[in-house]
Motif scaffolding. Structure first.
Motif, short mmCIF file in Angstrom:
data_model
loop_
_atom_site.label_atom_id
_atom_site.label_comp_id
_atom_site.label_asym_id
_atom_site.label_seq_id
_atom_site.Cartn_x
_atom_site.Cartn_y
_atom_site.Cartn_z
N PHE A 1 0.85 -1.18 0.00
CA PHE A 1 0.00 0.00 0.00
C PHE A 1 0.89 1.23 0.00
CE2 PHE A 1 -2.37 -3.43 1.81
CZ PHE A 1 -3.64 -3.29 1.29
N LEU A 2 0.64 2.15 -0.92
CA LEU A 2 1.45 3.35 -1.07
C LEU A 2 0.59 4.59 -0.92
CD1 LEU A 2 3.23 1.86 -4.12
CD2 LEU A 2 4.40 2.43 -2.00
N ASN A 3 1.15 5.62 -0.30
CA ASN A 3 0.44 6.86 -0.06
C ASN A 3 0.32 7.66 -1.36
OD1 ASN A 3 -0.28 9.52 0.71
ND2 ASN A 3 0.55 9.19 2.76
N GLY A 4 -0.89 7.85 -1.82
CA GLY A 4 -1.14 8.54 -3.08
C GLY A 4 -0.86 10.03 -3.05
N ASN A 5 -0.62 10.59 -1.86
CA ASN A 5 -0.27 12.00 -1.77
C ASN A 5 1.20 12.25 -2.11
OD1 ASN A 5 -2.85 12.74 -1.03
ND2 ASN A 5 -2.45 12.58 1.14
N LEU A 6 1.97 11.17 -2.25
CA LEU A 6 3.36 11.28 -2.67
C LEU A 6 3.44 11.18 -4.19
CD1 LEU A 6 5.04 8.92 -0.04
CD2 LEU A 6 4.89 11.41 0.03
N GLY B 1 4.02 6.45 4.41
CA GLY B 1 4.06 6.52 2.96
C GLY B 1 4.00 5.16 2.30
N LEU B 2 4.30 4.09 3.07
CA LEU B 2 4.32 2.74 2.52
C LEU B 2 3.96 1.76 3.63
CD1 LEU B 2 7.04 1.09 0.34
CD2 LEU B 2 6.42 0.04 2.51
N VAL B 3 3.10 0.81 3.30
CA VAL B 3 2.75 -0.26 4.23
C VAL B 3 2.79 -1.56 3.44
CG1 VAL B 3 0.94 -1.27 5.67
CG2 VAL B 3 1.32 1.20 5.71
N LEU B 4 3.55 -2.53 3.94
CA LEU B 4 3.58 -3.87 3.37
C LEU B 4 2.89 -4.79 4.37
CD1 LEU B 4 4.59 -5.62 1.00
CD2 LEU B 4 6.66 -6.04 2.33
N ALA B 5 1.75 -5.33 3.96
CA ALA B 5 0.90 -6.08 4.88
C ALA B 5 0.55 -7.45 4.33
CB ALA B 5 -0.38 -5.29 5.16
N ASP B 6 0.13 -8.32 5.22
CA ASP B 6 -0.42 -9.60 4.81
C ASP B 6 -1.78 -9.32 4.20
OD1 ASP B 6 -2.04 -12.22 5.24
OD2 ASP B 6 0.04 -12.79 5.53
#
Length: 131
Positions: free
Chosen positions: A66-71, A102-107
């Motif tokens: 998941f990436l922050n679209g405001n970046l 700004g970034l989340v790597l999740a299951d």
């Protein structure tokens, strides 16, 4: 009016209640218990990529990025490229409230048992001090 009837009416009027909305807003639409690693916006903006994120993409299964679209796209494009190489699906999330992440790597589906999922370097401390 009994409790069950009120629940049915509330559900019909307001829709399905959302679980932990503040937590999901903070972590780019994720529950904390599903996160393998999360980077702040400053950490994502620094040159290159974090090896810990790449290593998780290479070794873990059933992940979603998941990436922050405001970046700007150019800031996180290296992570998208790596996610594509490792067949990790990604989503660009436009946050509805302020978040330092700004970034989340999740299951993608299940909770994991992890006590800490952040990298506490100078960039992290900078973003957390701004809150």
């Amino acid at each position: 009016m009994d409790k069950k009837m009120k629940e049915v009416l509330d559900h019909a009027i307001y829709g399905t209640p959302e679980l932990k909305p503040e937590e999901k807003a903070l972590f780019l639409s994720n529950f904390a218990e599903r996160i393998h690693i999360a980077l702040t916006k400053s950490q994502v903006m620094k040159a290159g990529t974090y090896g810990e994120v790449i290593q998780l993409m290479k070794t873990k299964q059933n992940l979603k990025l998941f990436l922050n679209g405001n970046l700007s796209y150019s800031i996180y494009s290296n992570y998208i490229k790596e996610a594509n190489q490792q067949s990790v699906p990604f989503t660009i999330v436009t946050p509805t409230s302020e978040t330092p992440f700004g970034l989340v790597l999740a299951d993608a589906a299940t909770a994991i048992s992890k006590t800490s999922f952040v990298i506490e370097d100078d960039w992290y401390k900078q973003d957390m001090n701004e809150l």
